[in-house]
Each structure stands twice: as structure tokens, then as C-alpha cells.
Scaffold this motif. Sequence first.
Motif, PDB file in Angstrom:
ATOM      1  N   VAL A 162      11.885 -13.703  -0.561  1.00 51.58           N
ATOM      2  CA  VAL A 162      10.881 -12.571  -0.991  1.00 51.58           C
ATOM      3  C   VAL A 162       9.980 -12.445   0.095  1.00 51.58           C
ATOM      4  CG1 VAL A 162       9.088 -11.864  -2.681  1.00 51.58           C
ATOM      5  CG2 VAL A 162      11.259 -12.980  -3.488  1.00 51.58           C
ATOM      6  N   ALA A 163       9.599 -13.525   0.784  1.00 51.12           N
ATOM      7  CA  ALA A 163       8.476 -13.383   1.774  1.00 51.12           C
ATOM      8  C   ALA A 163       9.084 -12.744   3.171  1.00 51.12           C
ATOM      9  CB  ALA A 163       8.065 -14.932   2.271  1.00 51.12           C
ATOM     10  N   ALA A 164      10.563 -12.747   3.347  1.00 52.08           N
ATOM     11  CA  ALA A 164      11.008 -12.315   4.527  1.00 52.08           C
ATOM     12  C   ALA A 164      11.300 -10.929   4.192  1.00 52.08           C
ATOM     13  CB  ALA A 164      12.339 -13.002   4.797  1.00 52.08           C
ATOM     14  N   THR A 165      11.139 -10.258   3.354  1.00 48.02           N
ATOM     15  CA  THR A 165      11.532  -8.841   2.885  1.00 48.02           C
ATOM     16  C   THR A 165      10.267  -8.175   2.625  1.00 48.02           C
ATOM     17  OG1 THR A 165      11.918  -9.537   0.711  1.00 48.02           O
ATOM     18  CG2 THR A 165      13.853  -9.265   2.018  1.00 48.02           C
ATOM     19  N   THR A 166       9.174  -8.593   2.767  1.00 49.19           N
ATOM     20  CA  THR A 166       7.992  -7.815   2.433  1.00 49.19           C
ATOM     21  C   THR A 166       6.894  -7.978   3.526  1.00 49.19           C
ATOM     22  OG1 THR A 166       6.165  -7.429   0.779  1.00 49.19           O
ATOM     23  CG2 THR A 166       6.992  -9.293   0.655  1.00 49.19           C
ATOM     24  N   THR A 167       6.291  -7.442   3.929  1.00 54.18           N
ATOM     25  CA  THR A 167       4.927  -7.398   4.597  1.00 54.18           C
ATOM     26  C   THR A 167       3.713  -8.011   4.112  1.00 54.18           C
ATOM     27  OG1 THR A 167       4.541  -5.285   4.915  1.00 54.18           O
ATOM     28  CG2 THR A 167       5.921  -6.017   6.518  1.00 54.18           C
ATOM     29  N   VAL A 168       3.712  -8.027   2.870  1.00 48.21           N
ATOM     30  CA  VAL A 168       2.590  -8.333   1.972  1.00 48.21           C
ATOM     31  C   VAL A 168       1.961  -9.703   2.292  1.00 48.21           C
ATOM     32  CG1 VAL A 168       1.498  -8.235  -0.213  1.00 48.21           C
ATOM     33  CG2 VAL A 168       2.723  -6.291   0.602  1.00 48.21           C
ATOM     34  N   ALA A 169       0.844 -10.074   2.548  1.00 45.42           N
ATOM     35  CA  ALA A 169       0.474 -11.536   2.688  1.00 45.42           C
ATOM     36  C   ALA A 169      -0.504 -11.797   1.586  1.00 45.42           C
ATOM     37  CB  ALA A 169      -0.234 -11.787   3.923  1.00 45.42           C
ATOM     38  N   GLY A 170      -0.491 -12.884   1.206  1.00 43.08           N
ATOM     39  CA  GLY A 170      -1.489 -13.380   0.163  1.00 43.08           C
ATOM     40  C   GLY A 170      -1.242 -12.920  -1.133  1.00 43.08           C
ATOM     41  N   SER A 171      -2.345 -12.700  -1.884  1.00 44.89           N
ATOM     42  CA  SER A 171      -2.226 -12.254  -3.172  1.00 44.89           C
ATOM     43  C   SER A 171      -1.387 -10.850  -3.711  1.00 44.89           C
ATOM     44  CB  SER A 171      -3.334 -12.218  -4.082  1.00 44.89           C
ATOM     45  OG  SER A 171      -4.378 -11.228  -3.900  1.00 44.89           O
ATOM     46  N   GLY A 172      -1.721 -10.167  -2.487  1.00 42.27           N
ATOM     47  CA  GLY A 172      -1.085  -8.718  -2.469  1.00 42.27           C
ATOM     48  C   GLY A 172      -2.177  -7.710  -3.178  1.00 42.27           C
ATOM     49  N   ILE A 173      -3.342  -8.392  -3.397  1.00 39.74           N
ATOM     50  CA  ILE A 173      -4.384  -7.350  -3.922  1.00 39.74           C
ATOM     51  C   ILE A 173      -5.321  -7.394  -2.863  1.00 39.74           C
ATOM     52  CG2 ILE A 173      -6.261  -7.144  -5.702  1.00 39.74           C
ATOM     53  CD1 ILE A 173      -4.583  -9.004  -7.648  1.00 39.74           C
ATOM     54  N   ASP A 174      -5.563  -5.924  -2.322  1.00 36.24           N
ATOM     55  CA  ASP A 174      -6.555  -5.622  -1.345  1.00 36.24           C
ATOM     56  C   ASP A 174      -7.362  -4.369  -1.714  1.00 36.24           C
ATOM     57  OD1 ASP A 174      -4.933  -3.775  -0.945  1.00 36.24           O
ATOM     58  OD2 ASP A 174      -3.927  -4.269   0.915  1.00 36.24           O
ATOM     59  N   ARG A 175      -8.298  -4.103  -0.932  1.00 39.24           N
ATOM     60  CA  ARG A 175      -9.376  -3.250  -1.142  1.00 39.24           C
ATOM     61  C   ARG A 175      -8.555  -1.692  -1.323  1.00 39.24           C
ATOM     62  NH1 ARG A 175     -12.958  -0.480   2.855  1.00 39.24           N
ATOM     63  NH2 ARG A 175     -14.773   0.530   1.752  1.00 39.24           N
ATOM     64  N   ALA A 176      -7.544  -1.522  -0.308  1.00 38.38           N
ATOM     65  CA  ALA A 176      -6.738  -0.336  -0.284  1.00 38.38           C
ATOM     66  C   ALA A 176      -6.193   0.091  -1.379  1.00 38.38           C
ATOM     67  CB  ALA A 176      -6.202  -0.147   0.830  1.00 38.38           C
ATOM     68  N   GLY A 177      -5.613  -1.275  -1.863  1.00 35.90           N
ATOM     69  CA  GLY A 177      -4.578  -0.901  -3.089  1.00 35.90           C
ATOM     70  C   GLY A 177      -5.510  -0.809  -4.256  1.00 35.90           C
ATOM     71  N   VAL A 178      -6.662  -1.350  -4.401  1.00 32.83           N
ATOM     72  CA  VAL A 178      -7.647  -1.235  -5.638  1.00 32.83           C
ATOM     73  C   VAL A 178      -8.155   0.018  -5.831  1.00 32.83           C
ATOM     74  CG1 VAL A 178      -9.630  -1.856  -6.650  1.00 32.83           C
ATOM     75  CG2 VAL A 178      -7.762  -3.713  -5.911  1.00 32.83           C
ATOM     76  N   GLN A 179      -8.421   0.661  -4.480  1.00 32.72           N
ATOM     77  CA  GLN A 179      -9.228   2.234  -4.319  1.00 32.72           C
ATOM     78  C   GLN A 179      -8.227   3.022  -4.753  1.00 32.72           C
ATOM     79  OE1 GLN A 179     -12.787   0.942  -1.092  1.00 32.72           O
ATOM     80  NE2 GLN A 179     -10.767   2.129  -0.506  1.00 32.72           N
ATOM     81  N   ALA A 180      -7.024   2.865  -4.356  1.00 32.58           N
ATOM     82  CA  ALA A 180      -5.991   3.752  -4.462  1.00 32.58           C
ATOM     83  C   ALA A 180      -5.586   4.229  -6.054  1.00 32.58           C
ATOM     84  CB  ALA A 180      -4.718   3.629  -3.784  1.00 32.58           C
ATOM     85  N   SER A 181      -5.421   2.857  -6.767  1.00 38.26           N
ATOM     86  CA  SER A 181      -4.957   2.774  -7.890  1.00 38.26           C
ATOM     87  C   SER A 181      -6.279   3.315  -9.041  1.00 38.26           C
ATOM     88  CB  SER A 181      -4.747   1.373  -8.326  1.00 38.26           C
ATOM     89  OG  SER A 181      -3.451   1.051  -7.869  1.00 38.26           O
ATOM     90  N   LEU A 182      -7.099   3.039  -8.560  1.00 40.99           N
ATOM     91  CA  LEU A 182      -8.441   3.524  -9.703  1.00 40.99           C
ATOM     92  C   LEU A 182      -8.591   4.778  -9.343  1.00 40.99           C
ATOM     93  CD1 LEU A 182     -10.718   2.665 -11.343  1.00 40.99           C
ATOM     94  CD2 LEU A 182     -12.250   2.220  -9.252  1.00 40.99           C
ATOM     95  N   ALA A 183      -8.683   5.377  -8.158  1.00 39.96           N
ATOM     96  CA  ALA A 183      -8.848   6.949  -7.789  1.00 39.96           C
ATOM     97  C   ALA A 183      -7.922   7.556  -8.658  1.00 39.96           C
ATOM     98  CB  ALA A 183      -8.988   7.066  -6.533  1.00 39.96           C
TER      99      ALA A 183
END
Length: 452
Positions: A313-334
Motif C-alpha cells: 500500500v505504501a508503495a502504490t500511493t504518494t500519500v504520507a502520514g494520516s492522509g488528512i491535510d489542509r487541501a483535502g479538508v478545504q476541498a471536501s468542506l467547500a
Amino acid sequence: MTATASPEHAAVSGGASVARSYRFEVVKLVSQWRIRLLVLACWTAPALFVAGVSRQSTLPTDTLFGRWMHATGWAGPLVTLGFAGTWALPLLVSVVAGDVFAAEDRLGTWRHLLVAVRSPRRIFAAKALASLTVILLLVAGLAVSSTAGGLAAVGNQPLVGLDGRLLAPGDAAGRVLLAWTCVLAPALALAGIGLLGSIVLARSPMGLLLPALVALAMQLAQMLPLPVAVRLALPGCAFTAWNGLFTSPVQLAPLLTGIVVGLLWAAAATALACALFLRRDFTDLTDDGSARRAVTVGALPLAGLFGVTVAVVAATTTVAGSGIDRAGVQASLATEFAHLYRMQTRQLHRPAVTEAQLNTSATCTKAGVQDDARGPGNDWRCVVSWHLPGVAATGSAVYQLDITADGRFVADGDGPKGVNGYFLVRTPTGDAPNPLWQFDGDVELLSTSPKG
């Protein structure tokens, strides 16, 4: 004159077939009073619960889709699914699969089965298939009963998704059915662990409790801010990843990963249980399993599978850490605010407006951090901005967000009162629930491309 054996005599001398052994094991399971009680409860209790809660003035708003149980009958089976994935299914699997082999040890009936069937391989297949049948019957009961209760109490109304989009009744029905189908993968993983525990631990009550304890450990792990690769490598990931079915576009990556991982664990645990069962010495009546065998045959291979899954899973995604970041939160909320704003507009009988015209955006901070805000927590604060056609001023609303480690968030409106600061809105036909006051959302954790 040469004597020939009849097919019936040949079948008896060769032992019972898998089909006959399977029917016998199913009858033996459903003849137990606790299994009958569970079947009855699964096919009746969810309907009564959903119908009763849907008619109450207070809703389980802390449960996903609980706040919509007054509005649509399709919210009820999703509330039940959330509870089932957390508590009901692990306990049901423990009672069925965790005891199917150990019961023979307690009763001392292995020699009778061996005489009748004459094949440990056929015995294992029959018991595993019988357990699977009963588990599927219990899961089907939970799904059908909760759906029937919701539709009978509230009706076949549209469902609000986790992105604020209104799902037509037919679309909602298909997604609810798919969500219940997806949780079969982690349920089968727990069933495989139950079979393994029932064989390895024999008469020990730990075999019966093993699936429930594993599920509890996974729940505790899901509450921690683990890296997303570790979270998705847990066999119970699909118990929560079905949330992604109720966004647009559908968040398929976490869900498919969870399903594949669950099925891999189910296959591995069942194969280990079968290999161990075939090597058992049934002439030793005192064989109750051993700690060494439990570790070497059961725990170590599954731990190795977990490590390999994390690496893949780690090798097939570029997401690091928890996967929750500012850009994702802002996009989902908007996105969700724009859809729910249109719903509020229809409630107030105001001129229709599209998402493109609103041009909604969100700016979020977390505990004073703005540019690099990331991770779960209840200290997210967001300001949503939008534009109305023909109005020069920019509208804005404040939200306090509580984001859990699995990406789910609850947005609590903090003003202005006319938009999201009160739980009711005054419509031409009377007061109605304000869709912008509080709502549930979901941040996608897994992506195959970098997040901006």
C-alpha cells in the motif's frame, strides 16, 4: 459370479460426501439455541430499532447518517451498518466461527465424525462452509431488517450523501446494498481468524473470543493517527471505508484496498486453519493446542501478511502520514457546503443557484497552523466563502470541524445565524431543520497522485 458394491454401499464405505457433511453441519449449527436466537434477533431487532428511533424527537447525530433518519428510510440501514461493523459482526462471527471446531473438543465427538466422514479434509470443508452460510444469513438479516424498518417508518425518500449531494431513492438503494456487500470482506477475515482460533486453541475459551478481540484491537488502532498505509492494511478497514460510496466521485481506492486486504486475510487464515487441522493427531484426546503452535502457525504468518500489505500500500500511493491535510479538508468542506446551500435555497424558496455560480471555497486552520495544517483533531476552524449572482458582497460562514483518524468529520456551524448558526430555518411552510447547521463529511485518505 462376481459381487459388485452398490453406489450407496460405496458412498458409506468411503465416508460421507462434502455435501452431506455440509448439510449435517448446518443442521447442527442452527439446532443450537444461541444460533437460533441470533438469527431471530438479526431478522427482527434492527427493524424495530430503526423504526423506533426514526419516530423519536432525538436522533443519534453522533452516528454517521443518524441525523437523516427523520428524512429518509435509507439512513436506517447505514446507521445499523456502522454499529454492526463496530460491535455486532465481530461478536456474531465469534459465536459462529470461533466455536465450530472447539465444540467437538468439548463434547469429545471427533471420533464419531471421523468414522462417519473418514476425511479430515471433508470435515474441515463442511464446517467452514456451514459457518459461512450461517454468517451470511445473519448479515442478510441485519441488512434486510434495518432497511425494511427504515422504509416502513419514514419512506423511500432521497438520501443526502457525505458530500451534500442528494441521492435519488434508487441510487441510494444501490449504494446501501453495495455498502452491506463490501463489509462481507472484513467479516470473512474475522471468520477465518475464528476458524484458526477454534482449531489452535481447541477447548480454550480464547478461541471463541479471538475474532472479537482482534476486531477490538483494530478499532483501537483505527482511532489512532496511524499512517494511511498502516490503516488501510488492517483487515477491518472496509468496515469504515464504505463511507466513500456516498461521495461523488466515489472514493474507490480506500474501499477496494480494504476489500482486497480483507479477502487476503480470510484466505490466509482459512488456509492456515486447514493446514493445521489436517496435521492434527486425533488419537491424542488431550490435545488442546499450545502457545507455541498458536504463535508459529497462527500469529506469525498473519503478522507477515500485515507487513507485506503495509509495504504494498505504501508503495502504490504518494500519500504520507494520516492522509488528512489542509487541501483535502478545504476541498471536501467547500464541495459539501455548496450542495447543502442549494438545499437550503430550495427550502427558503429563493432563486435557484448552481455550484458553479456559488464558486465556493474554504480556508482552514488547525490549532493556529495555517499553511501546513494536517492530521485528525477537533481543533480545525474553517471559513467558507461563496458568491451569489448579482450580489457584490462575498458571503462567509464559520465552521468548527472535528475530524477523526479515518477521515470522517463533523462540521458545526458557528455563524452567521441566518446561514448556519441555528438548527432551524424559517420557511414559508414553517420551521425546518437547517442542513447547514451541522453535517457529516468525509476526507479522502488515499490517492494515487500527490495532493496539492
